[in-house]
Design a protein around this motif. Structure first.
Motif, short mmCIF file in Angstrom:
data_model
loop_
_atom_site.label_atom_id
_atom_site.label_comp_id
_atom_site.label_asym_id
_atom_site.label_seq_id
_atom_site.Cartn_x
_atom_site.Cartn_y
_atom_site.Cartn_z
N LYS A 1 37.23 -10.96 -19.83
CA LYS A 1 37.43 -9.36 -19.67
C LYS A 1 35.96 -9.35 -19.27
O LYS A 1 35.04 -9.87 -19.94
N THR B 1 34.27 -6.44 -20.27
CA THR B 1 33.41 -5.75 -20.88
C THR B 1 32.97 -6.57 -22.20
O THR B 1 33.63 -7.49 -22.59
N GLN C 1 44.02 -3.83 -23.77
CA GLN C 1 42.91 -3.09 -23.03
C GLN C 1 43.05 -3.72 -21.54
O GLN C 1 42.97 -2.92 -20.51
N GLU D 1 46.24 -3.06 -19.16
CA GLU D 1 46.27 -1.78 -18.50
C GLU D 1 45.43 -1.64 -17.14
O GLU D 1 46.05 -1.34 -16.23
N SER D 2 44.27 -2.17 -17.04
CA SER D 2 43.67 -1.94 -15.77
C SER D 2 44.03 -3.26 -14.95
O SER D 2 44.29 -3.00 -13.83
N TRP D 3 44.63 -4.37 -15.58
CA TRP D 3 45.01 -5.60 -14.74
C TRP D 3 46.24 -4.92 -14.03
O TRP D 3 46.63 -5.15 -12.88
N SER E 1 47.08 -2.04 -13.21
CA SER E 1 47.01 -1.07 -12.31
C SER E 1 46.42 -1.64 -10.78
O SER E 1 46.48 -0.80 -9.86
N GLU E 2 45.94 -2.80 -10.70
CA GLU E 2 45.50 -3.48 -9.70
C GLU E 2 46.84 -3.73 -8.78
O GLU E 2 47.89 -3.94 -9.20
#
Length: 189
Positions: free
Chosen positions: A13, A15, A61, A64-66, A68-69
């Motif tokens: 990740k 972050t 966490q 969610e971003s993965w 949306s790819e």
């Protein structure tokens, strides 16, 4: 004099809050080559429950971003992973041989199978979508493929890299995140 190397868990990740630092409080495992019963000079510490909880939170966490790819973007990352594994084939094969005691010819084949798995699902990620069905009258029905969320895989000792890829790649290709627990006997790859 050989130095020992510590294998540590990690979360892929971006972050820094989601990098997992092993507390070195759990049971210490030393990796042993099953062919000659000698130490690899690698060891790791059993992961503690707080670290597992942190990994779950980070996986949620990341998912969610993965998810949306775009499928095309996820596919490109899987293809890049296949390239990296291909470039590291000799090292990965040697680690697999050392961990499992299997002959190098077999472990090279396993690495090739892992690369095939990555490329296959990279292609599939772009091609699967929902379907539309004509129902009665002017009504239509459709299916929508959505990620499940955080998935978990447990690895076996006999095909560690191949098993990890067979479990994680399909999940990742379709927008899920993955927490993978390798066998305590073969965690190197």
């Amino acid at each position: 004099m050989t130095t020992s190397k510590v294998l540590t868990p990690f979360i892929a990740k971006s972050t820094k809050d989601c990098l997992v630092a092993n507390t070195k409080q759990g049971r210490k495992y030393t990796l042993i080559n099953p062919v000659n019963a000698k130490s690899h000079n690698y060891f790791y510490y059993q992961t503690q429950s707080a670290e597992i909880q942190h990994a779950l939170e980070c996986a949620k966490q990341a998912q969610e971003s993965w998810a949306s790819e775009s499928p095309a973007h996820r596919a490109s990352i899987l293809r890049r992973a296949a390239t990296i594994i291909s470039q590291s084939k000799e090292l990965l094969s040697e680690l697999e041989t050392s961990d499992t005691g299997r002959v190098i010819r077999e472990t090279k084949y396993d690495v090739d199978e892992g690369i095939e798995c990555l490329n296959y699902y990279a292609g599939l990620a772009n091609s699967l979508g929902g379907e539309m069905y004509k129902l009665s009258g002017t009504n239509l029905g459709y299916t929508l493929r959505e990620p499940l969320g955080v998935t978990v895989g447990i690895g076996a000792w006999n095909y560690p890299l191949q098993g990890a890829l067979w479990k994680s790649v399909p999940a990742l290709a379709f927008g899920n995140s993955m927490i993978f627990k390798p066998s305590e006997y073969t965690p190197s790859t």
